[in-house]
Design a protein around this motif. Structure first.
Motif, PDB file in Angstrom:
ATOM      1  N   ARG A  61      -7.654  47.493  33.608  1.00  0.00           N
ATOM      2  CA  ARG A  61      -7.438  47.496  35.053  1.00  0.00           C
ATOM      3  C   ARG A  61      -7.778  46.138  35.662  1.00  0.00           C
ATOM      4  NH1 ARG A  61      -6.769  52.054  37.734  1.00  0.00           N
ATOM      5  NH2 ARG A  61      -7.968  51.292  39.494  1.00  0.00           N
ATOM      6  N   PHE A  66      -5.987  45.810  39.383  1.00  0.00           N
ATOM      7  CA  PHE A  66      -6.319  46.966  40.212  1.00  0.00           C
ATOM      8  C   PHE A  66      -7.793  46.972  40.590  1.00  0.00           C
ATOM      9  CE2 PHE A  66      -2.922  48.961  37.405  1.00  0.00           C
ATOM     10  CZ  PHE A  66      -1.922  48.497  38.218  1.00  0.00           C
ATOM     11  N   PRO A  86      -2.426  42.409  42.391  1.00  0.00           N
ATOM     12  CA  PRO A  86      -1.565  42.867  41.283  1.00  0.00           C
ATOM     13  C   PRO A  86      -0.103  42.518  41.470  1.00  0.00           C
ATOM     14  CG  PRO A  86      -2.678  44.725  42.371  1.00  0.00           C
ATOM     15  CD  PRO A  86      -3.231  43.489  42.952  1.00  0.00           C
ATOM     16  N   PHE A  87       0.392  42.544  42.727  1.00  0.00           N
ATOM     17  CA  PHE A  87       1.827  42.306  42.904  1.00  0.00           C
ATOM     18  C   PHE A  87       2.200  40.849  42.640  1.00  0.00           C
ATOM     19  CE2 PHE A  87      -0.067  42.581  47.207  1.00  0.00           C
ATOM     20  CZ  PHE A  87       0.089  41.273  47.618  1.00  0.00           C
ATOM     21  N   VAL A  91       2.364  40.638  35.216  1.00  0.00           N
ATOM     22  CA  VAL A  91       1.843  41.597  34.253  1.00  0.00           C
ATOM     23  C   VAL A  91       2.307  42.962  34.720  1.00  0.00           C
ATOM     24  CG1 VAL A  91      -0.287  42.770  33.608  1.00  0.00           C
ATOM     25  CG2 VAL A  91      -0.215  40.296  33.617  1.00  0.00           C
ATOM     26  N   ASN A  92       2.776  43.802  33.840  1.00  0.00           N
ATOM     27  CA  ASN A  92       3.161  45.152  34.256  1.00  0.00           C
ATOM     28  C   ASN A  92       2.473  46.191  33.380  1.00  0.00           C
ATOM     29  OD1 ASN A  92       6.147  43.710  35.213  1.00  0.00           O
ATOM     30  ND2 ASN A  92       4.926  44.944  36.602  1.00  0.00           N
ATOM     31  N   THR A  93       2.389  47.395  33.942  1.00  0.00           N
ATOM     32  CA  THR A  93       1.559  48.419  33.336  1.00  0.00           C
ATOM     33  C   THR A  93       2.356  49.693  33.080  1.00  0.00           C
ATOM     34  OG1 THR A  93      -0.282  47.543  34.623  1.00  0.00           O
ATOM     35  CG2 THR A  93      -0.609  49.693  33.600  1.00  0.00           C
ATOM     36  N   PHE A  95       1.441  53.478  32.827  1.00  0.00           N
ATOM     37  CA  PHE A  95       0.263  54.271  33.147  1.00  0.00           C
ATOM     38  C   PHE A  95       0.155  55.485  32.231  1.00  0.00           C
ATOM     39  CE2 PHE A  95       0.993  51.739  36.814  1.00  0.00           C
ATOM     40  CZ  PHE A  95      -0.261  51.497  37.319  1.00  0.00           C
ATOM     41  N   GLY A 113      11.072  47.646  40.577  1.00  0.00           N
ATOM     42  CA  GLY A 113      10.514  46.297  40.543  1.00  0.00           C
ATOM     43  C   GLY A 113      11.487  45.250  41.065  1.00  0.00           C
ATOM     44  N   ARG A 117      11.648  43.084  45.054  1.00  0.00           N
ATOM     45  CA  ARG A 117      11.820  41.640  45.020  1.00  0.00           C
ATOM     46  C   ARG A 117      13.099  41.219  45.735  1.00  0.00           C
ATOM     47  NH1 ARG A 117       8.400  42.316  40.941  1.00  0.00           N
ATOM     48  NH2 ARG A 117       7.106  40.541  40.318  1.00  0.00           N
ATOM     49  N   ARG A 160      10.666  50.845  33.248  1.00  0.00           N
ATOM     50  CA  ARG A 160      10.323  50.388  34.596  1.00  0.00           C
ATOM     51  C   ARG A 160       9.383  49.191  34.528  1.00  0.00           C
ATOM     52  NH1 ARG A 160       7.154  54.206  38.804  1.00  0.00           N
ATOM     53  NH2 ARG A 160       5.483  53.769  37.336  1.00  0.00           N
ATOM     54  N   ALA A 161       8.436  49.266  33.589  1.00  0.00           N
ATOM     55  CA  ALA A 161       7.453  48.186  33.498  1.00  0.00           C
ATOM     56  C   ALA A 161       8.069  46.918  32.900  1.00  0.00           C
ATOM     57  CB  ALA A 161       6.261  48.636  32.667  1.00  0.00           C
ATOM     58  N   ASN A 164      10.828  43.743  35.041  1.00  0.00           N
ATOM     59  CA  ASN A 164      10.468  42.462  35.666  1.00  0.00           C
ATOM     60  C   ASN A 164      10.219  41.363  34.649  1.00  0.00           C
ATOM     61  OD1 ASN A 164      10.647  43.335  38.287  1.00  0.00           O
ATOM     62  ND2 ASN A 164       8.500  43.907  38.442  1.00  0.00           N
TER      63      ASN A 164
ATOM     64  N   GLU B 173      -0.783  52.207  42.620  1.00  0.00           N
ATOM     65  CA  GLU B 173      -1.031  51.105  41.694  1.00  0.00           C
ATOM     66  C   GLU B 173       0.248  50.690  40.986  1.00  0.00           C
ATOM     67  OE1 GLU B 173      -5.700  52.128  40.709  1.00  0.00           O
ATOM     68  OE2 GLU B 173      -4.160  52.584  39.234  1.00  0.00           O
ATOM     69  N   MET B 176       2.294  48.572  43.367  1.00  0.00           N
ATOM     70  CA  MET B 176       1.744  47.218  43.473  1.00  0.00           C
ATOM     71  C   MET B 176       2.021  46.431  42.200  1.00  0.00           C
ATOM     72  SD  MET B 176      -1.959  47.283  45.281  1.00  0.00           S
ATOM     73  CE  MET B 176      -2.747  48.203  43.990  1.00  0.00           C
ATOM     74  N   ASP B 177       1.835  47.135  41.091  1.00  0.00           N
ATOM     75  CA  ASP B 177       1.997  46.500  39.784  1.00  0.00           C
ATOM     76  C   ASP B 177       3.410  45.958  39.614  1.00  0.00           C
ATOM     77  OD1 ASP B 177       0.784  46.169  37.028  1.00  0.00           O
ATOM     78  OD2 ASP B 177       2.610  47.263  36.526  1.00  0.00           O
ATOM     79  N   LEU B 178       4.389  46.670  40.182  1.00  0.00           N
ATOM     80  CA  LEU B 178       5.784  46.264  40.028  1.00  0.00           C
ATOM     81  C   LEU B 178       6.187  45.217  41.056  1.00  0.00           C
ATOM     82  CD1 LEU B 178       7.106  49.791  39.226  1.00  0.00           C
ATOM     83  CD2 LEU B 178       7.177  47.833  37.699  1.00  0.00           C
ATOM     84  N   GLY B 179       5.228  44.788  41.863  1.00  0.00           N
ATOM     85  CA  GLY B 179       5.509  43.662  42.747  1.00  0.00           C
ATOM     86  C   GLY B 179       5.605  44.015  44.222  1.00  0.00           C
ATOM     87  N   ALA B 180       5.337  45.281  44.583  1.00  0.00           N
ATOM     88  CA  ALA B 180       5.499  45.676  45.978  1.00  0.00           C
ATOM     89  C   ALA B 180       4.303  45.220  46.804  1.00  0.00           C
ATOM     90  CB  ALA B 180       5.657  47.186  46.087  1.00  0.00           C
TER      91      ALA B 180
END
Lengths: 353, 346
Positions: A61, A66, A86-87, A91-93, A95, A113, A117, A160-161, A164, B173, B176-180
């Motif tokens: 995290r 996060f 994080p945005f 780096v992408n996660t 979960f 993602g 953008r 999805r991760a 980007n 999370e 946010m993680d994806l860029g939002a």
């Protein structure tokens, strides 16, 4: 060598994809991470392994952004991102609960993602479709997440991760919610995907088998510290601490006092059950082998192998694995029988205290 | 056609006694409404004799020609809209602040937020009046709106906070993680999730404001909302059936605003599926007082429940005058219920 220091630094001479320096994070009185430092090379498949509460998820995290460390530095590709939200991290996660948005279709989830953008709808749809093809879910774009199985949702989360094109993909217990068969399939698939894309994967797991089979290197966490950081092979064959020896695979950990009696050396050691020989009556031990005798406490049949436990002194019981196929069955061995054990001295791995 | 359904075991079937009592309960609740509707058509305008001596549509003409009704109706709609809008904005903001973060004093602040709905209207009204006097504020449209917003806010807050607590933190999370950025996460992830809660809360808030009389009496000054108009009409025996006509019109308009009908089917389906997906431990118990006032269940049964609880509590303090029963403010909301039911079955 001090505990918690990586033993094998990445051999490639380049900027690490991720570097943590003296990271500390406490939640109230609980220290989740205590001065953790590690460096992960670009393109590496890296596992954070440990029991629950060992700090591995906190570590992930912090890399994702996060959470913020109390002290210490996080560098991504040489750049200090400790205070980057994080945005803004590349780096992408994935979960643990996949965190798919239920009000969006699978394709919309994957394209999210790109949407945030500001990429146009046509381009988004094209890339999302390509990404879904990559995870072999081409026809499922129009469905909602709740119409998919667990394994399919997992792959959507992955797509999805990845859309980007992150430098680093973080996976939080990615296979934890899947059943055994699916988990094995996904292990192969994840490994293949990582090799094709060349992206650094960092995944958190409490399953040592998963860590050993997938990762290039593994950091074993215990109580907020890295116990050992090594390749799976080294970790298994050369555990440095009693914790690693017993957490990664199974091992007999012989404490110092007992070790002195058995080997004459004043140092605790670990030995894998499969490396202990059971001597037939009257059979001499090979040259230089450590020998001892004991009484069988119990015998367990596991199919391909059997496992018996032998009490060698009041406080020490050694587990011995016998391969059924190699003629090393346990027939005739019963509880209470006296047996002799022997092992090669270099198979006993000395442990730090 | 009955035979197509599996026959339920006898202990699951309602007994005759249960059926009779259920019917009696419905009659008890709905009969006064039909009486109100009936006397909108009576030819006799002073006493309530039963049965009415004759039926006429005359009072509808009279009612539609009277400007004071239109004005009060317009004012009530405007007040309710403004109070609802204010409540949606402030209630949502409060819910976001209090749903996740833990900070010292959070419990006290939560209590302060939900307190207005627990306070008797007369106390709220008095306090507002005293406050307005102190700072020299002239009572009028905005003071009514402010007064109504005190309890409308609670309704919206409760709905939104209950929904937010069911949203796993990982969704935010992931976004946010994806860029939002924050506003994108709100727009694309959170708003769609709380939309139905906002709709339900907003409608309930609107209904509460529309028929509020006690707080309004203290904060209205010279303005006359529809409930106040009803109330003052009670002292004009001349055109008594006109109040019944207005009540009937309000009743007829109400079913259209039933959240259970307005929500698109898809939204409701999604809600059901999501509820089944979220593991129970993700739904923390609601810890603020007045649990009964905030059940987050299907919206269809939420609205009447909450209305009733609130109405009972507030009306319990008011003596019902004998001449009051034909349609004072708070009644006309209650009468909306049978109509909806009738509409669905018939």
């Amino acid at each position: 060598m001090p505990r918690g220091m990586p033993r094998a630094e990445p051999t490639v001479d380049m900027t690490p994809a991720i570097e943590l320096r003296a990271m500390r994070r406490a939640f109230g009185a609980v220290v989740a991470l205590d001065s953790v430092s590690l460096a992960i090379a670009p393109g590496e498949f890296f596992a954070l392994l440990g029991p629950s509460g060992s700090g591995k998820t906190t570590c992930l995290r912090l890399i994702a952004g996060f959470d913020q460390p109390d002290s210490g530095t996080i560098l991504l590709d040489g750049e200090d991102v400790t205070n980057t939200p994080p945005f803004a991290r590349n780096v992408n996660t994935v979960f643990q609960d996949y965190a798919l948005f239920p009000h969006m279709t699978v394709a919309e989830n994957v394209a999210y993602g790109l949407r945030v953008r500001g990429i146009g709808a046509v381009e988004r749809a094209k890339q999302a479709a390509a990404m879904l093809d990559l995870v072999r879910l081409g026809e499922f774009g129009a469905r909602r997440p709740h119409q998919l199985s667990g394994g399919q949702r997992q792959r959507v989360a992955l797509a999805r991760a990845l859309i980007n094109r992150p430098q680093v993909l973080l996976l939080d217990e990615p296979l934890g919610a899947l059943d055994l068969k699916l988990r094995e399939e996904m292990q192969v698939e994840l490994k293949g995907l990582q090799q094709r894309l060349g992206i650094t994967f960092v995944f958190v797991t409490h399953d040592q088998g998963e860590a050993l089979s997938m990762a290039d290197r593994v950091a074993v966490f215990s109580q907020g510290r890295i116990e050992q950081l090594d390749t799976p092979r080294e970790l298994y064959n050369r555990p440095q601490t009693a914790f690693v020896a017993s957490f990664v695979g199974s091992a007999n950990v012989v404490e110092r006092a007992a070790a002195q009696k058995l080997t004459g050396q004043d140092r605790a050691f670990a030995i894998r059950p499969e490396l202990i020989d059971l001597l037939a009556a009257g059979e001499p031990a090979a040259d230089g082998y450590v020998q001892c005798a004991g009484e069988i406490v119990d015998v367990l049949y596991h199919g391909a192998s059997s496992r018996l436990r032998v009490q060698v002194d009041e406080r020490t019981t050694l587990a011995v694995a016998r391969s059924e196929s190699a003629g090393g069955g346990v027939q005739g061995l019963t509880t209470g029988a006296r047996v002799r054990l022997a092992w090669r001295p270099d198979h006993a791995v000395p442990l730090q205290d | 056609m009955r035979s197509e359904q599996p026959r339920r075991p006898s202990w699951e079937r309602p007994s005759l006694f249960t059926r009779v009592m259920a019917a009696a309960g419905l009659v008890f609740l709905h009969a006064p409404v039909w009486v109100i509707a009936l006397y909108a058509f009576t030819t006799e305008d002073r006493t309530y004799q039963f049965p009415p001596p004759g039926l006429t549509l005359h009072w509808f003409d009279v009612a539609f020609a009277r400007d004071d009704i239109w004005e009060s109706m317009r004012l009530s709609l405007l007040v309710a809209s403004a109070a609802t809008l204010l409540a949606i904005i402030l209630g949502t903001l409060a819910a976001f602040a209090l749903a996740r973060r833990n900070f010292s004093g959070k419990e006290s602040i939560t209590l302060l937020f939900v307190l207005p709905i627990a306070l008797p209207g007369i106390l709220t009204g008095l306090a507002l009046l005293a406050g307005m006097r102190t700072i020299g504020l002239e009572p009028g449209f905005w003071t009514i709106v402010a007064g109504h917003a005190t309890f409308c806010l609670v309704i919206v807050y409760n709905n939104v906070v209950a929904r937010l607590r069911r949203i796993p933190p990982s969704w935010v999370e992931a976004s946010m993680d994806l860029g939002a950025r924050g506003h994108q996460t709100f727009r694309y992830v959170l708003l769609p999730q709380i939309a139905t809660a906002l709709l339900a809360g907003g409608m309930l808030a609107f209904a509460l404001s529309f028929d509020e009389i006690i707080v309004t009496l203290f904060t209205a000054g010279h303005e006359r909302t529809l409930p106040i108009w009803f109330y003052s009409e009670l002292f004009r025996p001349r055109e008594r059936p006109v109040t019944n006509v207005v009540a009937v019109v309000v009743i007829l308009v109400t079913p259209g605003s039933d959240p259970a009908r307005v929500l698109p089917d898809a939204a409701r389906r999604e809600e059901v599926s999501r509820e089944s997906e979220v593991p129970p431990h993700r739904m923390p118990p609601i810890s603020t007082p007045r649990n009964a006032l905030r059940p987050e269940r299907t919206h269809a049964d939420q609205t009447p429940d909450q209305r009733q609880a609130r109405r009972r509590r507030r009306q319990g303090r008011r003596r019902v005058e004998p001449g009051d029963r034909q349609g004072a403010g708070p009644r006309c909301r209650g009468v909306a219920r049978p109509d909806r039911r009738g509409g669905e079955s018939g």
